[in-house]
Design an enzyme around this catalytic site. Structure first.
Site, PDB file in Angstrom:
ATOM      1  N   ASP A 166      -4.516  -8.347  -4.131  1.00 48.36           N
ATOM      2  CA  ASP A 166      -4.823  -9.593  -3.033  1.00 48.36           C
ATOM      3  C   ASP A 166      -4.981 -10.869  -3.706  1.00 48.36           C
ATOM      4  OD1 ASP A 166      -4.679  -8.441  -0.487  1.00 48.36           O
ATOM      5  OD2 ASP A 166      -6.342  -7.339  -0.741  1.00 48.36           O
TER       6      ASP A 166
ATOM      7  N   GLU B 175     -11.229 -10.960  -4.442  1.00 45.51           N
ATOM      8  CA  GLU B 175      -9.788 -11.085  -4.164  1.00 45.51           C
ATOM      9  C   GLU B 175      -9.476 -12.029  -3.365  1.00 45.51           C
ATOM     10  OE1 GLU B 175      -9.021  -7.255  -2.270  1.00 45.51           O
ATOM     11  OE2 GLU B 175     -10.837  -7.520  -0.840  1.00 45.51           O
TER      12      GLU B 175
ATOM     13  N   HIS C 163       0.729  -1.183  -0.042  1.00 47.97           N
ATOM     14  CA  HIS C 163      -0.203   0.100  -0.038  1.00 47.97           C
ATOM     15  C   HIS C 163       0.951   1.300   0.126  1.00 47.97           C
ATOM     16  CE1 HIS C 163      -3.302  -2.758   0.914  1.00 47.97           C
ATOM     17  NE2 HIS C 163      -4.112  -2.061  -0.091  1.00 47.97           N
TER      18      HIS C 163
HETATM   19  C1  PEP Z   1      -6.814  -5.405  -4.475  1.00 51.05           C
HETATM   20  O1  PEP Z   1      -6.596  -6.070  -3.503  1.00 51.05           O
HETATM   21  O2  PEP Z   1      -6.317  -5.759  -5.431  1.00 51.05           O
HETATM   22  C2  PEP Z   1      -7.257  -4.092  -4.027  1.00 51.05           C
HETATM   23  C3  PEP Z   1      -7.491  -3.105  -5.077  1.00 51.05           C
HETATM   24  O3  PEP Z   1      -7.402  -3.574  -2.625  1.00 51.05           O
HETATM   25  P1  PEP Z   1      -6.128  -3.271  -1.936  1.00 51.05           P
HETATM   26  O4  PEP Z   1      -5.068  -2.935  -2.673  1.00 51.05           O
HETATM   27  O5  PEP Z   1      -6.442  -1.942  -1.246  1.00 51.05           O
HETATM   28  O6  PEP Z   1      -5.926  -4.158  -0.878  1.00 51.05           O
HETATM   29 MG    MG Z   2      -7.312  -5.866  -1.546  1.00 50.89          MG
END
Ligand code: PEP
Ligand code: MG
Length: 638
Positions: free
Chosen positions: A512, A488, A246
């Protein structure tokens, strides 16, 4: 030279890649003592820079594009040395006066930082400084330090340090994560006060950067990254992290050049060294030579040209040459990024990561405050759709608010919908806030980390309860607000046909899905090479999801980082994806590619891809198509 410190002499260009010019060149052998993440054992041709400081290149994982050059600021390493002095009795009053003055100065600094952060990122994210002010003025802390000065006749910085450390260590040893984090706050505040007492600058603090710098550290958490001052942080480089952590995602959204996953760069660089950071290729170059800077002038101009060309597409639709219109949306991490949705020509917001409203806060934001934020984004972008993903705290987005304690597998732990279903009060507060704001634009609700029908049923039930309550209270909301879920987890893929019967849309969270599907921690730089978006299992999971969605007559999008990678976009469209949502600055490149592509070609590619057995085969096939339809995209990468 092998036995000496090679780093001080030369820049390594790689095997056999020597160049001429004003430099001496020779071969060196790098033995076991010198191998690192930037060097393998073996022979290298090196150029020896005869100037005082040689150039050294470190290679990491490119996380956010852009090139910057500046002084290094190593974050989070400085040790505080607090001196001890005996003081005569007649100096006690003066010593306590010093404490009073330091408290006044520190209070003023905290208030100023609070104010400046409020202006930059909004009031809620700046809450942390309110909590720091409370710690600073804690009467127990001040009282005990004062007593210690009087009883032991020692200097006040020593007394204050003793007392604050005693409390911090007590917090350190607590089970509860929320209380343990209070130790961080307490040390943060007490170090600031001690620096003021000792007349030292607060150099170790990111909020206190006094000149534009390239921040280098072991790690930057998403919450720290969210608060970075763009005018002071030119770029950053970290030991840990990967492309889909993130922190990396946030860097792209904030348009801060960043390279992650160096393993040990925070130990190899020092404050005030000069580096060039290349976020496109994942390099940090220490002491860049004139030649390197000259070459980078070209790189920067090439990227600027590319951006100028892409900017012309802003008002144009993301439509393929054979007429397939893709809903191309932007991911939003902070409400302030909604300007970027327009600026980069996106069709709306496909993923609003609402959990960022909940980081760096000392208490849960009330329904009214949340509703204001959602309404502001919705009305600014109306009639474009805005998909608000409900709270996805946990894993690497830790908030002290969840009080989740230490988990041995946080990515598999108490996160996202699991946390929300266990904390109905918090979840309902968010759902009610979204519903309240829904009259102001085109809002949609999306639930993260769904693994089963029962989780989805419960989430939808709570949404219905909120609607009923609001109706009884006479509050207006959009009764037909669309709901969707993120796909996910492998489990969601397997039951996608059942899940599809209950919602209006799917959004595949590939970040994910890859992590859970391939069992590869998305934040672990050591196994980053195993994190392969084109793994056959992932490609087939995407196909299975689009098939289930279309059979049920619902739309399916991708909002993971794959959606922003032009190399992979033909594959996604060919697999049946209707919508893409990427970090706003990446939207123009994706649009450019879509406008040069035929859906029929993308489908042919996908048909072959689902039969392939190796990740690299699929990646090569997808890249070959991009190379054919938009060769300039390939040239312009990196
Ligand atoms: C993902 O998991 O692809 C997603 C968009 O959510 P995040 O990156 O916030 O986990
Ligand atoms: Mg995610």
């Amino acid at each position: 030279m092998v036995n000496g410190a090679w780093q001080e002499f030369g820049k390594v260009f790689g095997r056999g890649a020597g160049r001429g010019g004003l430099f001496n060149e020779c071969w060196i052998f790098v033995n076991d003592n010198f191998i690192s993440n930037t060097l393998e054992k073996g022979y290298y041709q090196v150029r020896i820079d005869m100037s005082e400081k040689g150039e050294i290149t470190f290679r990491g994982i490119p996380a956010s594009g852009g090139v910057c050059r500046g002084r290094v600021f190593v974050f989070g390493t400085r040790q505080l040395h607090v001196p001890y002095r005996d003081i005569p009795e007649e100096d006690v009053a003066a010593e306590l006066k010093r404490l009073e003055q330091a408290l006044i100065i520190t209070r003023k600094q905290l208030k100023e930082m609070h104010q400046s952060l409020r202006e930059r990122v909004g009031s809620h994210d700046a809450d942390i400084f309110e909590a720091h002010l409370l710690v600073l003025d804690d009467p127990a802390l001040i009282g005990e330090a004062t007593k210690l000065v009087k009883s032991t006749m020692c200097n006040v910085e020593h007394a204050y340090h003793e007392v604050s450390e005693k409390y911090a260590q007590a917090f350190d040893s607590m089970e509860d994560e929320y209380l343990r984090e209070r130790a961080v706050d307490l040390r943060d505040v007490s170090h600031r006060l001690l620096n003021n007492l000792m007349g030292q600058d607060d150099h170790d603090h990111l909020y206190a950067l006094s000149e534009p710098s390239i921040v280098v550290g072991h790690d930057l958490t998403p919450s720290t990254t969210a608060m970075l001052d763009r005018s002071m942080v030119l770029g950053f480089a970290t030991d840990v992290g990967s492309k889909t952590s993130h922190t990396a995602i946030l860097a792209r959204a904030l348009k801060i050049p960043a390279v992650v996953g160096f393993h040990d760069i925070s130990k190899r660089l020092e404050n005030d060294q000069t580096v060039l950071l290349d976020g496109h290729s994942g390099l940090v170059i220490l002491n860049p030579s004139d030649q390197t800077l000259f070459e980078y002038g070209h790189v920067i101009r090439r990227h600027e040209d590319k951006e100028a060309r892409l900017a012309k597409l802003r008002e144009m639709p993301a439509v393929t040459l054979d007429g397939f219109q893709v809903a191309l949306e932007a991911n939003l991490d902070q409400p302030s990024e909604s300007e970027d949705v327009m600026k980069f020509g996106a069709d709306g917001v496909g993923l609003f990561r609402s959990e960022y409203l909940f980081l760096n806060r000392s208490h849960w934001p009330e329904e009214k405050i949340q509703a204001e934020v959602y309404a502001e984004v919705a009305s600014k972008l109306a009639p474009k759709p805005v998909v608000i993903r409900t709270l996805d705290l946990g894993a690497d987005k830790l908030s002290s608010l969840t009080k989740s304690g230490v988990e041995s597998n946080p990515a598999l732990g108490w996160r996202a919908i699991r946390f929300c279903l266990d904390n109905e009060g918090i979840f309902k507060m968010q759902l009610r806030a979204i519903l309240r704001a829904s009259t102001q634009g085109n809002l949609r609700i999306m639930f993260p980390m769904i693994t089963s029908m029962s989780e989805l049923d419960r989430a939808l039930e709570l949404l219905e309860t909120c609607k009923r309550e609001l109706a009884e209270e006479g509050v207006a909301f959009d009764e037909h607000i669309e709901t969707g879920i993120m796909i996910e987890t492998p489990s969601a893929v397997m039951v996608a046909d059942d899940l599809a019967s209950k919602v209006k849309f799917f959004s595949i969270g590939t970040n994910d899905l890859i992590q859970y599907g391939l069992a590869v921690d998305r934040t672990n730089d050591r196994i980053a090479h195993l994190y392969e978006p084109t793994a056959p299992s992932i490609v087939r999971s995407i196909k299975q999801t689009t098939k289930a969605a279309h059979a049920a007559g619902i739309r399916v999008g991708v909002c993971g980082e794959m959606a922003g990678e032009p190399d992979l976009v033909p594959l996604l469209l060919g697999l049946g994806v209707d919508e893409l949502s990427a970090s706003a600055p990446l939207v123009p490149s994706v649009k450019y590619l879509i406008r040069r592509l035929k859906l029929s070609e993308a489908r042919e590619l996908a048909e072959q891809a689902v039969t392939m057995r190796y990740s690299h085969e699929i990646l090569d096939a997808s890249r070959a198509l991009v190379q054919r339809v938009a060769p300039e995209m390939v040239v312009n990468q990196g």
